[in-house]
Design an enzyme around this catalytic site. Structure first.
Site, PDB file in Angstrom:
ATOM      1  N   LEU A  92      53.709  80.560  35.075  1.00  0.00           N
ATOM      2  CA  LEU A  92      54.400  81.415  35.623  1.00  0.00           C
ATOM      3  C   LEU A  92      55.573  81.305  36.640  1.00  0.00           C
ATOM      4  O   LEU A  92      56.549  81.876  36.930  1.00  0.00           O
ATOM      5  CB  LEU A  92      53.426  82.327  36.640  1.00  0.00           C
ATOM      6  CG  LEU A  92      52.332  83.313  35.825  1.00  0.00           C
ATOM      7  CD1 LEU A  92      51.410  83.756  36.521  1.00  0.00           C
ATOM      8  CD2 LEU A  92      52.899  84.315  34.804  1.00  0.00           C
ATOM      9  N   ASP A 144      57.692  85.279  56.145  1.00  0.00           N
ATOM     10  CA  ASP A 144      58.434  84.919  54.670  1.00  0.00           C
ATOM     11  C   ASP A 144      58.489  86.174  53.813  1.00  0.00           C
ATOM     12  O   ASP A 144      58.292  86.055  52.647  1.00  0.00           O
ATOM     13  CB  ASP A 144      57.932  83.703  54.155  1.00  0.00           C
ATOM     14  CG  ASP A 144      58.880  82.981  53.194  1.00  0.00           C
ATOM     15  OD1 ASP A 144      60.164  83.456  53.419  1.00  0.00           O
ATOM     16  OD2 ASP A 144      58.455  81.951  52.430  1.00  0.00           O
ATOM     17  N   GLY A 185      56.807  75.959  42.431  1.00  0.00           N
ATOM     18  CA  GLY A 185      57.250  76.272  43.964  1.00  0.00           C
ATOM     19  C   GLY A 185      57.029  74.651  44.663  1.00  0.00           C
ATOM     20  O   GLY A 185      56.506  73.886  43.927  1.00  0.00           O
TER      21      GLY A 185
END
Ligand code: NAG
Ligand code: NAG
Ligand code: NAG
Ligand code: NAG
Ligand code: NAG
Ligand code: NAG
Ligand code: NAG
Ligand code: NAG
Ligand code: NAG
Ligand code: NAG
Ligand code: NAG
Ligand code: NAG
Length: 838
Positions: free
Chosen positions: A504, A622, A507
């Site tokens: 998916l 964030d 990171g």
């Protein structure tokens, strides 16, 4: 001028008191010596332990306890009896004088009793600290265990709770709770790597792991005014022949400075290790002691010195190292003490040596000195409690003992009635100075969260700050549920052995795969890159944190897997992925205005919960469109608490911290001043609102200069009242102008230059709800049937009424949980006015 004189006066007074104390022998105010399960007094090392039954200040809470005695196998009288608990049980000690206390625990699994105590497994906690977690005697076969802790008790009662693990019992042979003089353990010590002052020790728990009398015999509690035990150092020497003992008569030790017999008995200072002959060529080497420690903790290291070998002043100059890092360079004792045979000590805070489970302490000669020699008289190493208040493992008192309720401490003892009002005032001034000084000296103890973006990581940046921060106690959201522990095979099955077609996103933390559990549940599996042990610790903390947050608009953690040094987090699967991919850069169909409003409202709710739902607020740090995920019904959920931090406590206005976050979303005030508040999230959310309206990235360097930053660009248009000029072309003509206006105003307020001018997340939520009402009213008027295709199943339809923003009918700050909250809001909205009724 006057005030300074007064402060000096008080200082002189304090110093005088300080000198006086070294001549008075110390008698502990609180002095509990308890022989558990015994029926008679037990004398051990010169002190009398009284039976626990029948002790006045002691309340045995549990009705379910047994007694075991044996005198055949026990190593000493204190271990001949025990009290055994089958359920959670506590001892409560009335504390007369707050401050540090020794808590000493004696364990020996008596054999002759009906229970097999050697296989017992238990946890021991105080009101605030975990002392032992799931401890078992299996590894201590046939031996006894003695534990010593130094806890600062700030209440008038100390509760010591024994928690048996499942299907087990807990037991204890003897307990000591004894006052420690305030001056013995400091608040501040020197951290060695990097070298900087470390303060805040007085709020942390300490556990004695090593206490050595260098070059001397075992000193037991009867020869120490504070009942400590000092063992010989020989077995910890790295090279036996590197050290040679020296000793003088204990009576020749001169306690001149701030050091008292309570710091360490003269027996400790009267013996030392010095450089021997390890057979090295140039005669230049270190004496090194090696200690096994738990690398997940920091240690308080106190080194005792006394120059008992020099013949003259300033001849012995040497270096002290902790883990190969210099702790004292060119150290000359007599320059501090002004005499020989005068004891002194130095305090440090250190980790284990990097990447290992040992801590080493060395002394070695200074090349500039006349005399090639080095010495040490005593050494104490104490484990420091971690950020969740534990000295053993990663579970907090709350999660081990859910029934524990933090009792409120009695207001501090009121002292000094005879001191005049002026002196009292000066004292307050003095204390204030101390506090202010201590505050400004605090050291970074924060444990930055590991960044764990769920769907990739766009331009996350870190700028280290020079400001420091006091450690925030772990957040107090109550839950002991750590989520499900997956075995690695389950993860392999769920992700088809990490099939790349199920990927998916990728990171900083690792890769995210779509997975399907055995029961058909779809999940997102985030697999961490292999990391150091440090990463593992943060991973664990992360799990604890995330599993405590449960809200309809926060992505929830289902479980984790830490088998085979894997670091895998399993989240609920969000079918529609990140919000960003529905705005631009993909072929996904554009979202309607109502959908966008509902998504923004959902995300705002999630953030509002983070800010206000827990005892201590949590700042996300964030907030961006890639961290707002959409489920199959387009319900928005906030994800990625990788950078989250607990917010300022009530008496603080902000948390100072390293600047973390993503370019384009970063609060300019936070960036400049490194002071984090909830309002930094509000700013980032303002950027998200603009992005949702204009469907372009927060930063787009390809565009002309004035357009690069969406916050600046959209604000110029908003200020002209012409936001519709730059909004998504797909929305033109399909948005109620009043709704758009409200939305624009809300975003503008969020993007205010100064945090104080920005609304709270609760206000943002309220205004977005209002914008949605305006939109729905207009569409309701146009389409009375209300069969709008925009309606998203799963999101409760809020009633179609405009309302007066100033009417505050529900307490916006008391929001606790999602569904109830949604329902309550809806109910209020419907009660406000009935549109068609008017
Ligand atoms: C046990 O010790 C306590 C305190 O030292 C003393 O008051 C008590 O009389 C002793 N009891 C017996 C039975 O010796
Ligand atoms: C051993 O303990 C028993 C009670 O358990 C007691 O009757 C006996 O006197 C003790 N023996 C010694 C030598 O202390
Ligand atoms: C406690 O220790 C036992 C083995 O000593 C282990 O099986 C169990 O899982 C542990 N429990 C926890 C909560 O760590
Ligand atoms: C206890 O023994 C087991 C098995 O020998 C070992 O795996 C474990 O690490 C030991 N625990 C401690 C704390 O020494
Ligand atoms: C203890 O028992 C409870 C309920 O039976 C269970 O949920 C929990 O996982 C058990 N804990 C351990 C460490 O076995
Ligand atoms: C114990 O904690 C209190 C409150 O934090 C502090 O004021 C006091 O100085 C501490 N005492 C010691 C001996 O560390
Ligand atoms: C400890 O104290 C006892 C008696 O008070 C004394 O006989 C002994 O020599 C002392 N031992 C040490 C090592 O200090
Ligand atoms: C060093 O001394 C300790 C304690 O006396 C002993 O156990 C160890 O075997 C010695 N090591 C060597 C290498 O002689
Ligand atoms: C250090 O001093 C002690 C005591 O005077 C002495 O025994 C030892 O040999 C000295 N070491 C060296 C390397 O000179
Ligand atoms: C002593 O240890 C320190 C730290 O490991 C090292 O830098 C130094 O060179 C050593 N000194 C000698 C003489 O070996
Ligand atoms: C110990 O290690 C942690 C994590 O690396 C670090 O934050 C801390 O500052 C270190 N403490 C000391 C005293 O070196
Ligand atoms: C909404 O209802 C009206 C009237 O019943 C109907 O003509 C229209 O097709 C419906 N629209 C949708 C999208 O179902």
């Amino acid at each position: 001028m006057k005030l300074i004189q007064l402060i000096n006066l008080v200082l002189a007074f304090v110093l005088l008191m300080g000198q006086e104390r070294s001549f008075a022998s110390f008698t502990p105010v609180d002095n509990y010596l308890i022989a558990c399960g015994s029926s008679r007094n037990v004398t051990f090392q010169g002190r009398t332990f009284v039976p626990d039954s029948g002790h006045s200040s002691l309340i045995l809470k549990s009705g379910n306890s047994q007694v075991a005695t044996s005198n055949s196998t026990a190593p000493s009288p204190i271990y001949q009896s025990a009290r055994i608990f089958t359920g959670i049980s506590s001892f409560e000690f009335d504390i007369e004088r707050e401050g540090r206390h020794w808590i000493r625990l004696y364990f020996f699994p008596i054999r002759s009793s009906g229970q097999n105590l050697a296989s017992a497994s238990m946890s021991v906690v105080t009101d605030d600290f975990v002392l032992l977690n799931n401890f078992t005697f299996k590894n201590y076969s046939g031996s006894y265990m003695f534990k010593e802790y130094a806890i600062n008790v700030t209440k008038d009662v100390l509760t010591l709770t024994f928690i048996p693990s499942n299907n087990s019992v807990a037991f204890i042979n003897a307990i000591e709770v004894v006052s420690i003089p305030d001056w013995v353990l400091p608040d501040q010590a020197m951290a060695v790597n990097p070298s900087s002052p470390f303060s805040g020790l007085s709020d942390l728990a300490l556990e004695t792991v090593y206490r050595l009398n260098m070059g001397g015999p075992l000193i037991t509690s009867q020869n120490d005014t504070l009942g400590r035990t000092w063992e010989n150092d020989e077995k910890y020497l790295h090279v036996n022949s590197s050290a040679v003992k020296v000793s003088v008569s204990p009576s020749s030790i001169k306690y001149l400075t701030a050091v008292t017999p309570e710091t360490a008995p003269n027996w400790v200072y009267a013996t030392a290790e010095t450089m021997g002959d390890p057979n090295v060529a140039n005669g230049n080497f270190n004496i090194t002691w090696v200690f096994q420690v738990d690398p997940d903790f920091m240690y308080f290291v106190r080194v005792h010195f006394c120059d008992i070998l020099s013949k003259s002043l300033n001849s012995l100059v040497f270096n002290l190292y902790i883990n190969d890092d210099s702790a004292l360079g060119s150290f000359d004792m007599s320059s501090i003490t002004g005499d020989l045979d005068v004891p002194l000590y130095k305090d440090f805070v250190s980790n284990s040596s990097e990447g290992s489970d040992t801590l080493t302490v060395s002394v070695g000669p200074d090349t500039m000195a006349d005399l090639t020699n080095a010495t040490m008289n005593g050494l104490e190493i104490m484990k420091i409690s971690n950020e969740i208040g534990s000295l053993d493992g990663l579970l907090s008192v709350k999660s081990l003992n859910p029934s524990s309720s933090s009792k409120h401490s009695k207001i501090g003892v009121i002292v000094g009635c005879s001191v005049g009002a002026v002196a009292a005032l000066a004292l307050i001034g003095f204390c204030y100075c101390c506090v202010a000084c201590r505050k400004s000296k605090t050291v970074n103890q924060g444990h930055p969260w590991l960044p764990l973006p769920l769907y990739g990581n766009s331009q996350t940046m870190t700028k280290m700050s020079t400001t420091s921060q006091k450690s925030a106690t772990a957040s107090c959201i109550s839950s002991s549920n750590l989520g499900r522990l997956f075995v690695f095979q389950e993860i392999l099955d769920a992700t088809n052995k990490f099939d790349e077609s199920l990927l998916l996103g990728v990171g900083g933390f690792g890769r995210v795969y779509k997975g399907t559990l055995e029961d058909g549940t779809k999940v997102a599996v985030k697999r961490g890159n292999p990391r150091s042990e440090q990463g593992l610790a943060e991973f664990r903390t992360e799990i604890e944190m995330l599993s405590k947050l449960r809200h309809r608009h926060l992505v929830s953690l289902i479980g984790y897997c830490d088998e085979r040094s894997e670091m895998i987090l399993v989240y609920e699967y969000m079918a529609n992925g990140p919000l960003r991919s529905h705005l631009y850069g993909t072929d996904l169909p554009p979202l309607s205005w109502k959908q966008r409003l509902e998504i923004c409202i959902g995300a705002a709710r999630g953030l509002h919960y983070l800010h206000t739902g827990a005892a201590q607020s949590i700042i996300h740090r964030d907030v961006k469109t890639t961290n707002i995920l959409l489920d199959e019904n387009f319900v928005a959920k906030v994800a990625d608490f990788g950078l989250s931090k607990t917010g300022p406590s009530l008496d603080q206005t902000h948390v100072s911290t390293a600047v973390k976050g993503s370019f384009g979303y970063l609060d300019p005030e936070y960036f400049r001043r490194q002071q984090l508040t909830e309002k930094s999230d509000v700013y980032s959310f303002g950027v998200v609102l603009m992005e949702v309206l204009c469907t372009r990235p927060a930063l787009n360097p390809v565009l002309p200069r004035e357009q690069v930053n969406i916050a600046e660009w959209a604000m110029t248009w908003q200020k002209k009242g012409m936001l519709d000029q730059i909004m998504d072309q797909n929305l033109v003509g399909k948005v109620n102008p009043a709704s758009l206006k409200k939305f624009g105003e809300t975003a503008e307020k969020c993007l205010a230059e100064h945090g104080v001018d920005r609304p709270s997340m609760g206000d943002v939520l309220w205004n977005l709800e209002y914008a949605l009402q305006l939109e729905e009213t207009s569409s309701a008027l146009m389409e009375p049937e209300d069969n709008s295709t925009n309606h998203i199943p799963g999101i409760p339809l809020t009633p179609i009424e405009p309302f007066d923003n100033s009417v505050s009918m529900i307490d916006r700050n008391s929001v606790t949980d999602d569904d109830a909250e949604d329902a309550a809001t809806s109910a209020v909205f419907s009660q406000l006015v009935n549109p068609r009724g008017r």
